[in-house]
Design a protein around this motif. Structure first.
Motif, PDB file in Angstrom:
ATOM      1  N   LEU A 121      30.148   0.608 -13.616  1.00 26.63           N
ATOM      2  CA  LEU A 121      29.307   1.201 -14.650  1.00 26.63           C
ATOM      3  C   LEU A 121      28.298   2.095 -13.955  1.00 26.63           C
ATOM      4  CD1 LEU A 121      29.869  -2.009 -15.578  1.00 26.63           C
ATOM      5  CD2 LEU A 121      28.822  -1.075 -17.613  1.00 26.63           C
ATOM      6  N   ALA A 122      28.198   3.333 -14.403  1.00 23.47           N
ATOM      7  CA  ALA A 122      27.327   4.322 -13.753  1.00 23.47           C
ATOM      8  C   ALA A 122      26.016   4.445 -14.500  1.00 23.47           C
ATOM      9  CB  ALA A 122      28.023   5.672 -13.716  1.00 23.47           C
ATOM     10  N   TYR A 123      24.921   4.249 -13.773  1.00 22.10           N
ATOM     11  CA  TYR A 123      23.637   4.525 -14.408  1.00 22.10           C
ATOM     12  C   TYR A 123      23.094   5.859 -13.889  1.00 22.10           C
ATOM     13  CZ  TYR A 123      21.017   2.473 -10.396  1.00 22.10           C
ATOM     14  OH  TYR A 123      20.492   2.175  -9.157  1.00 22.10           O
ATOM     15  N   THR A 124      22.303   6.494 -14.723  1.00 22.02           N
ATOM     16  CA  THR A 124      21.741   7.821 -14.486  1.00 22.02           C
ATOM     17  C   THR A 124      22.839   8.854 -14.214  1.00 22.02           C
ATOM     18  OG1 THR A 124      19.863   6.641 -13.493  1.00 22.02           O
ATOM     19  CG2 THR A 124      19.802   9.024 -13.366  1.00 22.02           C
ATOM     20  N   PRO A 125      23.919   8.846 -15.006  1.00 28.33           N
ATOM     21  CA  PRO A 125      25.020   9.771 -14.737  1.00 28.33           C
ATOM     22  C   PRO A 125      24.664  11.239 -14.955  1.00 28.33           C
ATOM     23  CG  PRO A 125      25.380   8.657 -16.820  1.00 28.33           C
ATOM     24  CD  PRO A 125      24.178   8.018 -16.191  1.00 28.33           C
ATOM     25  N   LEU A 126      23.625  11.522 -15.724  1.00 31.32           N
ATOM     26  CA  LEU A 126      23.254  12.913 -16.000  1.00 31.32           C
ATOM     27  C   LEU A 126      22.029  13.372 -15.207  1.00 31.32           C
ATOM     28  CD1 LEU A 126      23.878  12.981 -19.858  1.00 31.32           C
ATOM     29  CD2 LEU A 126      25.441  13.604 -17.993  1.00 31.32           C
ATOM     30  N   LEU A 127      21.656  12.609 -14.197  1.00 36.14           N
ATOM     31  CA  LEU A 127      20.572  12.990 -13.276  1.00 36.14           C
ATOM     32  C   LEU A 127      19.292  13.432 -13.987  1.00 36.14           C
ATOM     33  CD1 LEU A 127      22.345  14.916 -10.380  1.00 36.14           C
ATOM     34  CD2 LEU A 127      21.179  12.719 -10.266  1.00 36.14           C
ATOM     35  N   TRP A 128      18.818  12.586 -14.884  1.00 35.64           N
ATOM     36  CA  TRP A 128      17.558  12.843 -15.570  1.00 35.64           C
ATOM     37  C   TRP A 128      17.534  14.210 -16.258  1.00 35.64           C
ATOM     38  CZ3 TRP A 128      17.650  11.365 -10.349  1.00 35.64           C
ATOM     39  CH2 TRP A 128      17.396  10.018 -10.117  1.00 35.64           C
ATOM     40  N   GLY A 129      18.674  14.689 -16.720  1.00 37.37           N
ATOM     41  CA  GLY A 129      18.735  15.972 -17.413  1.00 37.37           C
ATOM     42  C   GLY A 129      18.840  17.186 -16.506  1.00 37.37           C
ATOM     43  N   MET A 130      19.011  16.988 -15.216  1.00 42.24           N
ATOM     44  CA  MET A 130      19.030  18.119 -14.275  1.00 42.24           C
ATOM     45  C   MET A 130      20.274  18.989 -14.385  1.00 42.24           C
ATOM     46  SD  MET A 130      17.159  16.902 -10.794  1.00 42.24           S
ATOM     47  CE  MET A 130      17.755  15.240 -10.616  1.00 42.24           C
ATOM     48  N   TYR A 131      21.332  18.487 -15.002  1.00 41.28           N
ATOM     49  CA  TYR A 131      22.524  19.319 -15.168  1.00 41.28           C
ATOM     50  C   TYR A 131      22.287  20.447 -16.164  1.00 41.28           C
ATOM     51  CZ  TYR A 131      25.521  16.037 -12.649  1.00 41.28           C
ATOM     52  OH  TYR A 131      26.089  15.253 -11.679  1.00 41.28           O
ATOM     53  N   THR A 132      21.549  20.164 -17.211  1.00 47.67           N
ATOM     54  CA  THR A 132      21.415  21.140 -18.290  1.00 47.67           C
ATOM     55  C   THR A 132      20.041  21.803 -18.368  1.00 47.67           C
ATOM     56  OG1 THR A 132      20.872  19.326 -19.816  1.00 47.67           O
ATOM     57  CG2 THR A 132      23.183  20.031 -19.696  1.00 47.67           C
ATOM     58  N   VAL A 133      19.035  21.208 -17.771  1.00 46.45           N
ATOM     59  CA  VAL A 133      17.689  21.790 -17.793  1.00 46.45           C
ATOM     60  C   VAL A 133      17.344  22.176 -16.353  1.00 46.45           C
ATOM     61  CG1 VAL A 133      15.279  21.446 -18.457  1.00 46.45           C
ATOM     62  CG2 VAL A 133      17.089  20.294 -19.751  1.00 46.45           C
ATOM     63  N   LYS A 134      17.571  23.435 -16.034  1.00 40.06           N
ATOM     64  CA  LYS A 134      17.407  23.904 -14.647  1.00 40.06           C
ATOM     65  C   LYS A 134      15.989  23.711 -14.124  1.00 40.06           C
ATOM     66  CE  LYS A 134      21.212  27.109 -15.033  1.00 40.06           C
ATOM     67  NZ  LYS A 134      21.695  28.457 -15.087  1.00 40.06           N
ATOM     68  N   GLU A 135      14.982  23.820 -15.008  1.00 32.22           N
ATOM     69  CA  GLU A 135      13.598  23.649 -14.580  1.00 32.22           C
ATOM     70  C   GLU A 135      13.361  22.241 -14.037  1.00 32.22           C
ATOM     71  OE1 GLU A 135      14.336  24.667 -17.889  1.00 32.22           O
ATOM     72  OE2 GLU A 135      14.330  26.754 -17.221  1.00 32.22           O
ATOM     73  N   ARG A 136      14.101  21.262 -14.552  1.00 34.04           N
ATOM     74  CA  ARG A 136      13.930  19.880 -14.093  1.00 34.04           C
ATOM     75  C   ARG A 136      14.323  19.714 -12.637  1.00 34.04           C
ATOM     76  NH1 ARG A 136      15.647  16.211 -18.957  1.00 34.04           N
ATOM     77  NH2 ARG A 136      13.760  16.464 -20.144  1.00 34.04           N
ATOM     78  N   ARG A 137      15.223  20.544 -12.178  1.00 36.28           N
ATOM     79  CA  ARG A 137      15.669  20.427 -10.786  1.00 36.28           C
ATOM     80  C   ARG A 137      14.495  20.618  -9.835  1.00 36.28           C
ATOM     81  NH1 ARG A 137      20.878  24.219 -11.765  1.00 36.28           N
ATOM     82  NH2 ARG A 137      21.767  22.892 -13.383  1.00 36.28           N
ATOM     83  N   GLU A 138      13.690  21.622 -10.091  1.00 38.77           N
ATOM     84  CA  GLU A 138      12.560  21.897  -9.207  1.00 38.77           C
ATOM     85  C   GLU A 138      11.395  20.940  -9.458  1.00 38.77           C
ATOM     86  OE1 GLU A 138      12.988  23.830  -6.663  1.00 38.77           O
ATOM     87  OE2 GLU A 138      14.968  24.359  -7.430  1.00 38.77           O
ATOM     88  N   GLU A 139      11.321  20.392 -10.670  1.00 38.45           N
ATOM     89  CA  GLU A 139      10.218  19.491 -11.025  1.00 38.45           C
ATOM     90  C   GLU A 139      10.479  18.042 -10.611  1.00 38.45           C
ATOM     91  OE1 GLU A 139       9.983  19.957 -15.244  1.00 38.45           O
ATOM     92  OE2 GLU A 139       9.200  21.988 -15.126  1.00 38.45           O
ATOM     93  N   THR A 140      11.722  17.695 -10.365  1.00 33.73           N
ATOM     94  CA  THR A 140      12.084  16.314 -10.086  1.00 33.73           C
ATOM     95  C   THR A 140      12.295  16.123  -8.586  1.00 33.73           C
ATOM     96  OG1 THR A 140      13.192  16.263 -12.235  1.00 33.73           O
ATOM     97  CG2 THR A 140      13.712  14.480 -10.708  1.00 33.73           C
ATOM     98  N   PRO A 141      11.530  15.232  -7.958  1.00 35.36           N
ATOM     99  CA  PRO A 141      11.654  15.045  -6.506  1.00 35.36           C
ATOM    100  C   PRO A 141      13.077  14.666  -6.062  1.00 35.36           C
ATOM    101  CG  PRO A 141       9.750  13.856  -7.357  1.00 35.36           C
ATOM    102  CD  PRO A 141      10.495  14.390  -8.533  1.00 35.36           C
ATOM    103  N   GLN A 142      13.832  13.979  -6.907  1.00 33.50           N
ATOM    104  CA  GLN A 142      15.184  13.554  -6.535  1.00 33.50           C
ATOM    105  C   GLN A 142      16.135  14.731  -6.344  1.00 33.50           C
ATOM    106  OE1 GLN A 142      13.346  12.287  -8.979  1.00 33.50           O
ATOM    107  NE2 GLN A 142      13.419  10.063  -8.950  1.00 33.50           N
ATOM    108  N   TRP A 143      15.793  15.898  -6.879  1.00 36.27           N
ATOM    109  CA  TRP A 143      16.680  17.051  -6.728  1.00 36.27           C
ATOM    110  C   TRP A 143      16.925  17.362  -5.248  1.00 36.27           C
ATOM    111  CZ3 TRP A 143      20.555  19.451  -8.411  1.00 36.27           C
ATOM    112  CH2 TRP A 143      20.893  20.722  -7.952  1.00 36.27           C
ATOM    113  N   ASN A 144      15.952  17.085  -4.414  1.00 44.15           N
ATOM    114  CA  ASN A 144      16.117  17.328  -2.988  1.00 44.15           C
ATOM    115  C   ASN A 144      17.328  16.582  -2.423  1.00 44.15           C
ATOM    116  OD1 ASN A 144      15.281  18.469  -0.446  1.00 44.15           O
ATOM    117  ND2 ASN A 144      14.669  16.388   0.118  1.00 44.15           N
TER     118      ASN A 144
END
Length: 174
Positions: free
Chosen positions: A101-124
Motif C-alpha cells: 500500500l503506497a502512502y503519499t503517492p501524489l507527493l503532496w500535490g507536486m505533480y500537478t501544482v508546480k509551485e509546490r515543488r519549490e515550496e516543499t522541502p521534500q522536492w529536493n
C-alpha cells in the motif's frame, strides 16, 4: 479491525513479542489481518519467518512511501520513513501473499501544482533530470489521453507488477 499495522519498526522492541500480541488479537477475532509500515524489507521477511515458525498470522500488507518519481539515492537515510525501493518491490512480486500500500503517492500535490515543488522541502529529494523527464512523459500522456496526471499515476500503481494500492488523502472534497 480489518487491518492493524505495526506503524514503525521499533527495533528495541522484541519482534517476536509484537507478532505474538498481533496473533492473539487475530485469534480472539478482534483483528482480521496485520501489516507493517516503514519497515525495511529484511525486517519484513524476519517477521514473516518468526510468524511461520510459530504458526502465527504473518504480515499481509506493507504500507510504504511510494510514488512514480524516484528519490535521489540516500534521500531517506535519516528518517523513519522507508521508501518502497527496488528490493521491496521485488519482494512483493515474489511473495504474492503480501500487499503493498503506497502512502503519499501524489507527493503532496507536486505533480500537478508546480509551485509546490519549490515550496516543499521534500522536492529536493526528487529534483533530478530523470524525474523532470518522467514529469514531461506524464504531461504528454495526460494530453494524449485526456486523463489527469493523478489518474495516470494511480493507474500505473494499480496495474503494475507488483500491484500497489494507493492510499488516497485529499485536502478538498471536490
Amino acid at each position: 479491525i480489518d487491518l492493524y499495522y505495526a506503524h514503525i519498526d521499533h527495533r528495541a522492541d522484541d519482534l517476536e513479542e509484537t507478532l505474538e500480541a498481533f496473533n492473539t488479537l487475530i485469534t480472539s477475532g478482534k483483528v482480521k489481518h496485520i501489516g507493517c509500515s516503514n519497515y525495511k524489507t529484511w525486517r519484513i521477511e524476519e517477521a514473516r519467518q518468526i510468524s511461520k515458525h510459530h504458526g502465527w498470522a504473518p504480515y499481509q500488507a506493507v504500507q510504504q512511501f511510494h510514488t512514480y518519481l524516484q528519490p535521489k539515492p540516500g534521500s531517506f537515510t535519516h528518517s523513519i520513513v522507508e521508501y518502497a525501493d527496488d528490493g521491496l518491490l521485488d519482494y512483493c512480486r515474489e511473495n504474492k501473499d503480501i500487499t503493498l500500500l503506497a502512502y503519499t503517492p501524489l507527493l503532496w500535490g507536486m505533480y500537478t501544482v508546480k509551485e509546490r515543488r519549490e515550496e516543499t522541502p521534500q522536492w529536493n529529494n526528487y529534483n533530478t533530470p530523470e524525474n523532470i523527464a518522467r514529469l514531461e512523459i506524464l504531461e504528454k500522456i495526460a494530453g494524449q489521453t485526456g486523463a489527469t496526471i493523478n489518474q495516470i499515476i494511480y493507474a500505473w500503481m494499480m496495474q503494475g507488477n507488483p500491484r500497489v494500492i494507493p492510499l488516497v488523502a485529499v485536502s478538498k472534497l471536490e
